[in-house]
Design a protein around this motif. Structure first.
Motif, mmCIF file in Angstrom:
data_model
loop_
_atom_site.group_PDB
_atom_site.id
_atom_site.type_symbol
_atom_site.label_atom_id
_atom_site.label_comp_id
_atom_site.label_asym_id
_atom_site.label_seq_id
_atom_site.Cartn_x
_atom_site.Cartn_y
_atom_site.Cartn_z
ATOM 1 N N UNK A 82 63.585 26.092 40.741
ATOM 2 C CA UNK A 82 64.951 26.429 41.133
ATOM 3 C C UNK A 82 65.527 25.408 42.115
ATOM 4 N N UNK A 83 64.723 25.000 43.105
ATOM 5 C CA UNK A 83 65.180 24.013 44.093
ATOM 6 C C UNK A 83 65.467 22.671 43.417
ATOM 7 N N UNK A 84 64.603 22.265 42.493
ATOM 8 C CA UNK A 84 64.807 20.997 41.791
ATOM 9 C C UNK A 84 66.050 21.076 40.908
ATOM 10 N N UNK A 85 66.254 22.233 40.286
ATOM 11 C CA UNK A 85 67.385 22.428 39.391
ATOM 12 C C UNK A 85 68.714 22.421 40.143
ATOM 13 N N UNK A 86 68.712 22.985 41.345
ATOM 14 C CA UNK A 86 69.960 23.085 42.108
ATOM 15 C C UNK A 86 70.157 21.928 43.080
#
Length: 135
Positions: A82-86
């Motif tokens: 999620x952190x990488x995606x956002x």
């Protein structure tokens, strides 16, 4: 809280494959191979700033750990994905460390369970052979 206990729900894992101990060994080997490969890919992605590769490796680990009933790994991988995606890059090093710790715990636990089960199986086999020789 599960991560304080066993990092893998061993009984749920065995139940999901019908108690097949030979197959669980194959699954453990595949999980460890995948884990090592994806952790190396994450390390490379961090060095090169490749958020897409980081997200893909975290996603792969999320799925693999869910199959192995390693919920703390699944949660850590989902957070990193999620952190990488956002693009929340400030959290990525901490989340990567958390994932690395949790996957290490799961791998160690799985290795110990396969070794314990393998030893018990070998002991049973040896007893059967000894019993046949005695008769």
């Amino acid at each position: 809280f599960e991560s304080a206990k066993h990092p893998v729900d061993w009984q749920a894992l065995l139940a999901s494959i019908g108690g097949d101990e030979a197959f669980v060994r194959d699954l453990v080997d595949a999980f460890i191979t995948t884990g090592d490969r994806e952790l190396a890919a994450i390390a490379m992605a961090l060095r090169t700033g490749d958020a897409d590769s980081l997200r893909e490796s975290a996603h792969t680990l999320k799925g693999a750990s869910a199959n192995m009933r390693a919920s703390a790994v699944t949660a850590a991988a989902a957070e990193l994905e999620s952190a990488a995606d956002s693009g929340v890059s400030a959290q990525i090093p901490t989340l990567t460390n958390k994932l690395t710790t949790e996957i290490g715990r799961a791998m160690d636990y799985l290795r110990s369970m396969v070794n314990v089960d393998g030893t018990r199986g070998a002991d049973r086999l040896q007893r059967k052979i000894s019993a046949k020789k005695a008769h």
